[in-house]
Enzyme design. Structure first.
Site, short mmCIF file in Angstrom:
data_model
loop_
_atom_site.label_atom_id
_atom_site.label_comp_id
_atom_site.label_asym_id
_atom_site.label_seq_id
_atom_site.Cartn_x
_atom_site.Cartn_y
_atom_site.Cartn_z
N ALA A 111 1.12 -0.97 -0.31
CA ALA A 111 0.51 -0.27 -0.28
C ALA A 111 0.86 1.18 0.14
CB ALA A 111 -1.16 -0.36 1.01
N PHE A 112 0.38 2.48 -0.18
CA PHE A 112 1.01 3.55 -1.08
C PHE A 112 1.89 4.09 0.43
CE2 PHE A 112 -0.61 7.83 0.30
CZ PHE A 112 -2.10 7.55 1.55
N LYS A 113 1.38 3.30 2.01
CA LYS A 113 1.62 4.39 2.77
C LYS A 113 3.43 4.15 3.35
CE LYS A 113 -2.62 5.23 5.29
NZ LYS A 113 -3.77 4.43 4.20
N ASP A 114 3.49 2.99 3.17
CA ASP A 114 4.73 2.16 2.46
C ASP A 114 6.10 3.49 2.27
OD1 ASP A 114 4.35 -0.15 3.62
OD2 ASP A 114 3.75 -1.18 2.15
N MET A 117 6.13 6.04 5.13
CA MET A 117 6.25 5.35 6.57
C MET A 117 8.16 4.89 6.21
SD MET A 117 4.74 5.34 8.83
CE MET A 117 2.88 4.66 8.71
#
Ligand code: PLP
Length: 470
Positions: A111-114, A117
């Site tokens: 997911a794009f949060k990586d 993060m």
């Protein structure tokens, strides 16, 4: 670059001072005192940079209290083909003539949060080491944020992660992603309750100032400025990938929940990137679509939040929205404070009769809502016509984006998760399960490391203290 609060009650601070904090002390959000603008010569030069070089060029404009070489090194360690499966980091692929999919989900948790993060983990670890300090991150997750935080912080010196999730209520894939981590600094706590119970526990423990200070409790939620700044980069990268010169307009479609991702797009646009429209796609929880269509911001009570098949966008309020409103009201913290007093006391505000509403068009936002039926239809239609399997959040984006399609302007639809992450919904749409990236076929059969606890703040508190003191 100095940082201020949207509500005016914070003495100016530097990047490393605000990096680890959540809200500003006055309850506002931290924002940079201005957005650096990029002249035509610089923009032309950036076109030729690779992802880590571009990230360094952009992020360094917001960070002047880390040595340039240190920042460049942390960025170089983050944006690698090993971590993001491709040297492009955010690869672009054609969907149909003039419409592209921007792959933001090739990191470890799909997911794009990586993207943000992974950098945040390295920045945290570095800044903590400088101060000889440690941090215990406490969070609640219904899926994406928790796994993304755990994969970013695993093995980082000086950081522990305590992540609460509702026992038996995350998807088997999401649960396995988190629980299969066998790391001494990662603690998975499955709470006998629902997601709101997890959030209430985190809130209760955060309100216990003594516990928070003594045990150095922190967060990595979506209002963290470090996450926002890292997301600005792929707007530039994607723009360069679909244009061949720097005056061409581009439309960008963003599946949105907490307004973190698209707020980074707003910053890129303010910096001078020729984004024509920023297209906000919401699911049934359409707080943002409602605002951009009507000028009325109406926070939903928790009970009104729908659990949808694009669950990472199931929100009751859009936490980063305050940052955009700060710009909209001419960066006047008194107006922001007053509007958020109305949010607390009346559940929202109405800008239609204010002079600010007349200004909104210049920011390029348009919006739309996508429902479960739209999502299913879009996933099926994209697969049948183009052979591409998109996830449910991305489908919300494609559905809304195509409503605004202008053949004269290239359109980029952000892929915020891979289909493999939401297997059940894809199977409902297509009748088969999406393929998984290599190495994840047996994810659910790996041993799991998780502690099941009752939905009681006291039990969680005791568990945390025992781990820290052991
Ligand atoms: C978090 C998330 C979103 C929403 O992003 P915001 O920054 O909260 O607007 C969209 N899609 C996926 C898959 C996500 O994980």
């Amino acid at each position: 670059m100095r940082y201020l609060s949207t509500r005016g009650g914070m003495a100016p601070q530097q990047f490393c001072d605000i990096l680890i904090g959540g809200l500003a002390p006055d309850g506002g959000l931290v924002i940079p005192e201005y957005y650096p603008t990029i002249d035509a010569t610089t923009l032309a030069a950036w076109r030729h940079l690779d992802y880590p070089q571009l990230a360094t060029a952009i992020i360094s404009r917001y960070v002047d209290d880390l040595p340039a070489t240190v920042l460049a090194e942390l960025i170089a360690q983050t944006y690698t083909a090993e971590i993001f499966a491709t040297p492009d980091i955010t690869p672009l692929r054609p969907l149909m003539p003039g419409v592209h999919i921007l792959g933001l989900s090739n990191g470890p948790t799909l997911a794009f949060k990586d993207i943000a993060m992974q950098l945040l983990g390295r920045l945290f670890s570095h800044v903590l080491a400088q101060h000889g300090a440690t941090l215990n991150i406490l969070g609640a997750t219904s899926g994406d944020t928790g796994s993304s935080a755990e994969y970013a912080m695993r093995g980082q010196a000086n950081i522990r992660v305590f992540m609460l999730s509702p026992h038996g209520k995350t998807s088997p894939f999401q649960a396995a992603q988190m629980f299969s981590l066998n790391e001494p600094n990662i603690f998975n706590l499955a709470i006998r309750g629902v997601f709101d119970d997890c959030q209430d526990i985190v809130k209760a423990l955060n309100e216990d100032a003594e516990f928070k200070n003594q045990y150095r409790i922190g967060a990595v939620n979506s209002i963290n400025w470090g996450r926002v700044v890292a997301q600005i980069v792929y707007y530039f990268k994607a723009y360069f990938a679909v244009t061949d010169h720097d005056s061409q307009p581009v439309d960008m479609v963003v599946p949105s929940g907490n307004f973190g991702n698209i707020y980074a797009g707003h910053i890129a646009r303010c910096m001078g990137l020729p984004l024509r429209r920023l297209i906000i796609a919401t699911n049934e929880n359409n707080v943002l679509d409602e605002f951009f269509r009507t000028g009325v911001y109406r926070v939903r009570p928790t009970a009104e939040v729908q659990h949808t098949s694009s669950p990472s966008m199931d929100i009751s309020k859009a936490s980063n929205f305050e940052r955009f409103v700060f710009d909209l009201v001419g960066r006047d913290p008194t107006v922001v404070s007053q509007l958020w007093r109305q949010v607390r006391e009346q559940g929202g505000f109405d800008l239609r009769t204010t002079p600010y509403w007349a200004e909104i068009a210049q920011y390029g936002f348009v919006s739309g809502t996508s429902t479960h039926a739209d999502r299913m239809r879009t996933i099926r239609w994209v697969y049948e016509h183009y052979g591409d399997i998109i996830d449910t959040h991305t489908a919300d984006g494609v559905k809304v984006g195509l409503e605004y399609r202008d053949p004269a302007v290239p359109m980029i639809c952000q892929e915020t998760a891979l289909a493999a992450k939401f297997e059940a919904a894809i199977e409902e749409a297509l009748g088969f399960r999406p393929p998984r990236p290599e190495g994840l076929d047996d994810l659910e059969t790996l041993p799991q490391y998780v502690e099941v606890l009752p939905a009681e703040a006291q039990a969680v508190r005791k568990y945390i203290v025992d781990q820290i003191e052991s």
